[in-house]
Write a protein that holds these residues in place. Structure first.
Motif, PDB file in Angstrom:
ATOM      1  N   HIS A 519       0.814  -1.214   0.000  1.00 11.09           N
ATOM      2  CA  HIS A 519       0.000   0.000   0.000  1.00 11.09           C
ATOM      3  C   HIS A 519       0.849   1.266   0.000  1.00 11.09           C
ATOM      4  O   HIS A 519       0.315   2.358   0.115  1.00 11.09           O
ATOM      5  N   LEU A 520       2.168   1.126  -0.100  1.00 13.37           N
ATOM      6  CA  LEU A 520       3.034   2.290  -0.127  1.00 13.37           C
ATOM      7  C   LEU A 520       2.873   3.009  -1.465  1.00 13.37           C
ATOM      8  O   LEU A 520       3.150   2.443  -2.513  1.00 13.37           O
ATOM      9  N   PRO A 521       2.422   4.254  -1.459  1.00 11.64           N
ATOM     10  CA  PRO A 521       2.220   4.947  -2.740  1.00 11.64           C
ATOM     11  C   PRO A 521       3.545   5.361  -3.359  1.00 11.64           C
ATOM     12  O   PRO A 521       4.551   5.538  -2.665  1.00 11.64           O
ATOM     13  N   LYS A 522       3.549   5.516  -4.675  1.00 12.57           N
ATOM     14  CA  LYS A 522       4.734   5.977  -5.392  1.00 12.57           C
ATOM     15  C   LYS A 522       4.733   7.503  -5.335  1.00 12.57           C
ATOM     16  O   LYS A 522       4.105   8.191  -6.146  1.00 12.57           O
ATOM     17  N   ILE A 523       5.434   8.051  -4.336  1.00 12.76           N
ATOM     18  CA  ILE A 523       5.470   9.490  -4.146  1.00 12.76           C
ATOM     19  C   ILE A 523       6.863   9.898  -3.678  1.00 12.76           C
ATOM     20  O   ILE A 523       7.655   9.085  -3.226  1.00 12.76           O
ATOM     21  N   ALA A 524       7.150  11.171  -3.805  1.00 10.50           N
ATOM     22  CA  ALA A 524       8.284  11.791  -3.120  1.00 10.50           C
ATOM     23  C   ALA A 524       7.707  12.534  -1.927  1.00 10.50           C
ATOM     24  O   ALA A 524       6.684  13.213  -2.058  1.00 10.50           O
ATOM     25  N   TRP A 525       8.350  12.406  -0.779  1.00  8.87           N
ATOM     26  CA  TRP A 525       7.784  13.069   0.395  1.00  8.87           C
ATOM     27  C   TRP A 525       8.882  13.489   1.356  1.00  8.87           C
ATOM     28  O   TRP A 525       9.988  12.980   1.344  1.00  8.87           O
ATOM     29  N   ARG A 533       8.472  18.889  19.736  1.00  9.88           N
ATOM     30  CA  ARG A 533       7.476  17.959  19.172  1.00  9.88           C
ATOM     31  C   ARG A 533       6.055  18.535  19.271  1.00  9.88           C
ATOM     32  O   ARG A 533       5.128  17.893  19.718  1.00  9.88           O
ATOM     33  N   ARG A 534       5.947  19.766  18.794  1.00  7.39           N
ATOM     34  CA  ARG A 534       4.643  20.438  18.783  1.00  7.39           C
ATOM     35  C   ARG A 534       3.932  20.320  17.436  1.00  7.39           C
ATOM     36  O   ARG A 534       2.716  20.466  17.371  1.00  7.39           O
ATOM     37  N   ASP A 535       4.699  20.084  16.388  1.00 10.93           N
ATOM     38  CA  ASP A 535       4.126  20.018  15.040  1.00 10.93           C
ATOM     39  C   ASP A 535       4.757  18.861  14.282  1.00 10.93           C
ATOM     40  O   ASP A 535       5.983  18.709  14.289  1.00 10.93           O
ATOM     41  N   ALA A 536       3.922  18.070  13.649  1.00  8.23           N
ATOM     42  CA  ALA A 536       4.396  16.981  12.790  1.00  8.23           C
ATOM     43  C   ALA A 536       3.910  17.255  11.373  1.00  8.23           C
ATOM     44  O   ALA A 536       2.719  17.514  11.159  1.00  8.23           O
ATOM     45  N   TRP A 537       4.834  17.206  10.424  1.00  9.23           N
ATOM     46  CA  TRP A 537       4.519  17.507   9.029  1.00  9.23           C
ATOM     47  C   TRP A 537       4.878  16.320   8.146  1.00  9.23           C
ATOM     48  O   TRP A 537       5.832  15.592   8.420  1.00  9.23           O
ATOM     49  N   SER A 538       4.140  16.157   7.083  1.00  7.33           N
ATOM     50  CA  SER A 538       4.509  15.230   6.020  1.00  7.33           C
ATOM     51  C   SER A 538       3.862  15.741   4.739  1.00  7.33           C
ATOM     52  O   SER A 538       2.632  15.883   4.668  1.00  7.33           O
ATOM     53  N   ILE A 539       4.690  16.033   3.756  1.00  6.69           N
ATOM     54  CA  ILE A 539       4.200  16.591   2.494  1.00  6.69           C
ATOM     55  C   ILE A 539       4.745  15.735   1.367  1.00  6.69           C
ATOM     56  O   ILE A 539       5.959  15.503   1.279  1.00  6.69           O
ATOM     57  N   GLY A 540       3.854  15.229   0.528  1.00  4.51           N
ATOM     58  CA  GLY A 540       4.249  14.341  -0.551  1.00  4.51           C
ATOM     59  C   GLY A 540       3.650  14.750  -1.875  1.00  4.51           C
ATOM     60  O   GLY A 540       2.656  15.486  -1.927  1.00  4.51           O
ATOM     61  N   TYR A 541       4.245  14.250  -2.956  1.00  8.72           N
ATOM     62  CA  TYR A 541       3.728  14.602  -4.272  1.00  8.72           C
ATOM     63  C   TYR A 541       4.124  13.550  -5.297  1.00  8.72           C
ATOM     64  O   TYR A 541       5.104  12.813  -5.140  1.00  8.72           O
ATOM     65  N   ASP A 574      -2.301   7.229   3.608  1.00 11.99           N
ATOM     66  CA  ASP A 574      -3.726   6.885   3.504  1.00 11.99           C
ATOM     67  C   ASP A 574      -4.431   7.811   2.515  1.00 11.99           C
ATOM     68  O   ASP A 574      -5.275   7.367   1.716  1.00 11.99           O
ATOM     69  N   LEU A 575      -4.103   9.084   2.571  1.00 16.87           N
ATOM     70  CA  LEU A 575      -4.740  10.045   1.672  1.00 16.87           C
ATOM     71  C   LEU A 575      -4.360   9.768   0.217  1.00 16.87           C
ATOM     72  O   LEU A 575      -5.216   9.792  -0.674  1.00 16.87           O
ATOM     73  N   PHE A 576      -3.101   9.494  -0.035  1.00 12.83           N
ATOM     74  CA  PHE A 576      -2.680   9.192  -1.414  1.00 12.83           C
ATOM     75  C   PHE A 576      -3.340   7.914  -1.914  1.00 12.83           C
ATOM     76  O   PHE A 576      -3.814   7.843  -3.061  1.00 12.83           O
ATOM     77  N   THR A 578      -6.112   6.690  -1.036  1.00 10.47           N
ATOM     78  CA  THR A 578      -7.555   6.853  -1.169  1.00 10.47           C
ATOM     79  C   THR A 578      -7.930   7.845  -2.264  1.00 10.47           C
ATOM     80  O   THR A 578      -8.837   7.590  -3.054  1.00 10.47           O
ATOM     81  N   LEU A 579      -7.232   8.980  -2.313  1.00  6.64           N
ATOM     82  CA  LEU A 579      -7.621  10.053  -3.222  1.00  6.64           C
ATOM     83  C   LEU A 579      -6.949   9.971  -4.577  1.00  6.64           C
ATOM     84  O   LEU A 579      -7.494  10.438  -5.573  1.00  6.64           O
ATOM     85  N   ALA A 580      -5.761   9.400  -4.629  1.00  6.73           N
ATOM     86  CA  ALA A 580      -5.003   9.408  -5.879  1.00  6.73           C
ATOM     87  C   ALA A 580      -4.642   8.003  -6.339  1.00  6.73           C
ATOM     88  O   ALA A 580      -3.641   7.811  -7.023  1.00  6.73           O
ATOM     89  N   TYR A 581      -5.481   7.024  -5.971  1.00  7.91           N
ATOM     90  CA  TYR A 581      -5.152   5.635  -6.314  1.00  7.91           C
ATOM     91  C   TYR A 581      -5.193   5.398  -7.821  1.00  7.91           C
ATOM     92  O   TYR A 581      -4.552   4.476  -8.333  1.00  7.91           O
ATOM     93  N   ASN A 582      -5.941   6.221  -8.552  1.00 12.63           N
ATOM     94  CA  ASN A 582      -6.036   6.026 -10.004  1.00 12.63           C
ATOM     95  C   ASN A 582      -5.202   7.032 -10.783  1.00 12.63           C
ATOM     96  O   ASN A 582      -5.444   7.267 -11.963  1.00 12.63           O
ATOM     97  N   SER A 583      -4.208   7.639 -10.119  1.00  8.48           N
ATOM     98  CA  SER A 583      -3.317   8.555 -10.843  1.00  8.48           C
ATOM     99  C   SER A 583      -2.530   7.791 -11.898  1.00  8.48           C
ATOM    100  O   SER A 583      -2.192   6.623 -11.706  1.00  8.48           O
ATOM    101  N   PRO A 584      -2.219   8.427 -13.006  1.00 11.18           N
ATOM    102  CA  PRO A 584      -1.409   7.745 -14.040  1.00 11.18           C
ATOM    103  C   PRO A 584      -0.090   7.261 -13.457  1.00 11.18           C
ATOM    104  O   PRO A 584       0.542   7.950 -12.654  1.00 11.18           O
ATOM    105  N   ASN A 585       0.304   6.071 -13.863  1.00  4.82           N
ATOM    106  CA  ASN A 585       1.519   5.461 -13.329  1.00  4.82           C
ATOM    107  C   ASN A 585       2.741   5.996 -14.086  1.00  4.82           C
ATOM    108  O   ASN A 585       3.469   5.267 -14.758  1.00  4.82           O
ATOM    109  N   THR A 586       2.942   7.294 -13.989  1.00  3.62           N
ATOM    110  CA  THR A 586       4.091   7.934 -14.621  1.00  3.62           C
ATOM    111  C   THR A 586       4.932   8.600 -13.550  1.00  3.62           C
ATOM    112  O   THR A 586       4.455   8.875 -12.460  1.00  3.62           O
ATOM    113  N   TRP A 587       6.171   8.873 -13.871  1.00  2.00           N
ATOM    114  CA  TRP A 587       7.051   9.484 -12.900  1.00  2.00           C
ATOM    115  C   TRP A 587       7.874  10.565 -13.577  1.00  2.00           C
ATOM    116  O   TRP A 587       7.901  10.681 -14.801  1.00  2.00           O
TER     117      TRP A 587
END
Length: 781
Positions: A519-525, A533-541, A574-576, A578-587
């Motif tokens: 279930h690991l999405p193909k992303i850069a993050w 430890r007041r803020d936790a961030w994770s940004i992927g694309y 989880d968001l990737f 769920t929301l982007a499961y049908n994104s084109p398989n290009t990189w």
């Protein structure tokens, strides 16, 4: 005749000004035109604007047949209907009627007054005036926006959404007729309370429509069989934070067409709420999410908090706009800028050792150092010390200038006060700004603001001639905004190199359990954790989407479990999925401006004279440094190898040449402190009388910190630590306090002494005559 009509219209407008346009309930629509969020209008009524496209032929035919069969043929008043109604009323036959046309009803709804004959005459004049200014379609639209449905519900669209949870153009024939019959008796026929009476009245009108041939017989038969089990529902309330933001941004606009995708917004809200619910036992109560389409830069999901209604967790705060410490999330931009300046390439070795930057001593997240690491590992492992070293070389003004260009408002306000700690979260940033930055990287370094709205909503006209269609119907599915034209923030080459590094899976911020997950999405993050430890961030694309996630507490309270890797990244994945499961398989593909070259594994620079171990690295032709590797330097040694000669004292014969590691003093000190073996130069020829004055190799005092005040407890006899870094050839250093000799020590020895109170000058000289000074102040209590 035409002149007479124009004169009559001018006279009516002069002495009988048009009433103000209705005050609608502000509505924020999704990209497909459906209502995401609605608000009460200023008079506390639900009066959502019904657009022309939402007036279906069935609704139009039912309303006109029932209310005003000659609507399209009169000029606001129907003389025959007036005569007929007057005769019935005078004769006292049947129900008393007023012969009101739809236009006259609009006039009454715009200006409610007591039902008297003078007011009725005023309604007739107003109806004629309205017909001169608006088309028939617009008058019908006004009517359907103003008709009452009991309580504070007005207009067909409000009733359709609040009772049937569908817009008017999605209603069945039975539902459409139901809404058509209520306005005449809004107090007696109340949906949810008078369903039986409404059903009976609805079927009676359906049969009349059948007799009139208004609708197909089968459609009427199906409508008669449809049950009426309806009750009032809450108004649509998706994306509450963005809805309030857009309504403030577009005051007075009835419909704000956002770029949000209804399905994505719903799933993002549900995922975030359920995920945060599981974090409550860890003392973590909130999260925010932003989903952006990279091709259009349109925001497709916006979650400001896990639960807007949770007052205990301050759910009405907007985490997308909240200024927080960004942690390590700015490092990709830093390394991209350094690549564009030619300072580094992915395999360039960076020092990861304890370093004193003029009093600032950063630490890695795990408080361990690795000696020297290539840039790609420093970024993938989010090491702090190498990042600060690169920022010191690049320059803080250059870095903050790019942040300003990328829309970081807090940085722009505090630019003059920012220093090297900026790269580790020492500045303020919002999830919106950080996500925009990563969209920029995904778009090959081209920056442009995010898109929040599509085409502006159509508005009713204030002037116009009879029959003109001034208000154009909106498209059933508003077009997505065109791709925004941007400015170059970083090059396409450095954007690709950063992406290539951030897509690596061998890294410590991969959440536990995801190493072999399918279930690991193909992303850069990239992850980030703020101080405390007041803020936790994770940004992927990927090529299609950028998703930004913040997790924490709006109160600012930290949690031992709160890290970007362990807490924010699982939600990102989880968001990737769920929301982007049908994104084109290009990189992403490397741009033509990149090329390969061989570099020395020891430094990441092009090979020099003694670089047997080499590897392939990307570089930017014409930009990346062409400096040759000098990880080893030649030394002149005595025949027995016990003494090193400089060029001035080398004998004419009887010496030999050898190569030794050419390490930074900080790296040497680190190896000494960690007990890491390395090849060390022998001492310099003691008979040499030449004293070196090179300042670049002078000892670096790591303790005490320059320009610092130390407060010591007088009763505990506290001492001050003296330590330094030196070159490979240095064996001894000499410590001075206020120009008074203190003691001689080994180059790597830690010296402690009891300092006197007041200002102190600390000096360190090495056995080559090179000297460094720092000044501090000692206070006692």
């Amino acid at each position: 005749m035409v002149g007479l009509l124009v004169g009559l219209g001018w006279a009516l407008d002069a002495g009988f000004p048009l009433p103000p346009r209705p005050q609608y309930s502000p509505v924020v629509a999704a990209a497909d035109g459906s209502v995401l969020h609605a608000f009460l209008n200023p008079t506390q009524k639900w009066r959502m604007k019904t657009e022309l496209r939402e007036i279906t032929p069935a609704l139009r035919r039912a309303i006109i047949y029932k209310e005003d069969r000659y609507f399209y043929y009169h000029c606001g008043i129907n003389p025959l209907a007036i005569v007929h109604a007057a005769g019935r009323n005078l004769a006292g036959r049947g129900r008393t009627t007023g012969a009101s046309t739809i236009t006259m009803q609009v006039a009454r709804l715009l200006e409610p007054k007591a039902r008297t004959w003078p007011n009725k005459l005023g309604e007739m004049l107003r109806a004629v005036q309205l017909e001169m200014h608006y088309s028939k379609a617009e008058i019908l639209q006004l009517y359907l926006n103003l008709v009452p449905y009991g309580g504070n519900v007005e207009g067909v669209k409000s009733a359709a959404l609040l009772y049937f949870q569908q817009p008017p153009d999605y209603l069945s024939l039975a539902q459409t007729v139901t809404l058509a019959i209520i306005p005449n008796r809004p107090r007696a026929l109340v949906l949810g309370r008078s369903n039986a009476a409404i059903l009976q009245e609805r079927n009676r009108w359906l049969r009349r429509f059948k007799q009139a041939g208004l609708f197909p017989r089968q459609a009427i038969a199906d409508a008669l069989l449809e049950p009426l089990d309806v009750q009032r529902h809450p108004a649509p309330a998706r994306a509450p934070h963005l809805a309030r933001r857009l309504v403030r941004q577009f005051p007075g606009q009835a419909i704000v067409a956002s770029t949000l995708q209804r399905g994505k917004q719903t799933r993002a809200e549900d995922l975030t709420r359920n995920y945060v619910r599981r974090l409550h036992p860890l003392g973590i109560t909130n999260a925010a999410v932003l989903v952006v389409n990279n091709r259009t830069r349109a925001v497709e999901a916006y979650v400001g908090s896990a639960d807007f209604t949770d007052a205990l967790s301050q759910g009405q705060n907007d985490g997308v706009q909240a200024v927080r410490s960004p942690g390590s999330t700015l490092k990709p931009l830093l390394y991209a800028l350094a690549m564009d300046k030619g300072l580094v390439t992915p395999k360039r070795q960076l020092a990861d050792v304890p370093t004193n930057f003029s009093g600032y001593q950063p630490e890695n997240f795990d408080r361990h150092c690795q000696g020297e690491v290539p840039l790609d590992r420093a970024l993938a492992y989010s090491l702090n010390i190498p990042a600060v070293r690169v920022l010191a070389e690049l320059g803080v003004p250059t870095f903050t200038g790019k942040l300003r260009a990328a829309g970081f408002r807090s940085v722009a306000r505090n630019d003059s006060r920012l220093g090297l700690s900026t790269i580790l979260g020492g500045c303020g940033a919002t999830l919106e700004e950080l996500t925009t930055l990563y969209v920029t990287i995904a778009r090959a370094g081209q920056y442009a603001p995010l898109q929040w709205t599509t085409a502006p909503a159509a508005r009713l006209p204030t002037t116009g001639s009879r029959g003109e269609q001034k208000a154009q119907p909106a498209a059933s599915t508003p077009a997505a905004p065109p791709p925004a034209r941007g400015t170059t923030l970083i090059s396409a080459a450095s954007a690709f190199l950063v992406t290539d590094i951030l897509a690596q899976l061998t890294r410590p911020d991969l959440p536990v359990g995801y190493e072999t997950s399918r279930h690991l999405p193909k992303i850069a993050w990239k992850t980030g954790t703020s101080y405390g430890r007041r803020d936790a961030w994770s940004i992927g694309y990927n090529q299609e989407y950028t998703i930004g996630v913040w997790v924490g507490n709006f109160s600012g309270q930290g949690s031992p479990a709160l890290t970007g890797a362990d807490i924010a990244t699982p939600l990102l994945f989880d968001l990737f999925n769920t929301l982007a499961y049908n994104s084109p398989n290009t990189w992403f593909q490397p741009p033509a401006s990149l090329d390969f070259r061989l570099v020395c594994t020891e430094t990441g620079l092009p090979p020099g004279e003694s670089c047997p171990n080499q590897l392939i690295d990307y570089f930017l032709p014409g930009i990346s440094t062409g400096q040759r590797c000098q990880h080893q330097r030649e030394a002149l040694l005595s025949a027995d190898g016990q003494v090193m000669y400089c060029r001035a004292c080398a004998p004419t014969a009887g010496f030999r040449r050898e190569r030794y590691p050419n390490l930074l003093p900080e790296v040497l000190a680190f190896k000494e402190a960690q007990g890491i073996p390395y090849q060390r130069l022998p001492p310099h020829n003691p008979a040499c009388q030449l004293v070196s004055g090179a300042r670049d190799q002078a000892p670096g005092i790591t303790s005490p910190l320059a320009n610092t005040e130390y407060v010591l407890n007088k009763g505990e006899h506290q001492q001050l630590l003296l330590s330094c870094t030196t070159g490979n050839e240095v064996r001894q250093v000499y410590w001075y306090v206020n120009d008074q000799f203190l003691r001689v020590a080994k180059a790597t020895e830690r010296v402690f002494f009891r300092p006197p109170p007041g200002p102190l000058k600390i000096s360190c000289a090495d056995d080559h005559g090179r000297n460094t000074d720092v000044r501090v102040r000692i206070s006692e209590f």
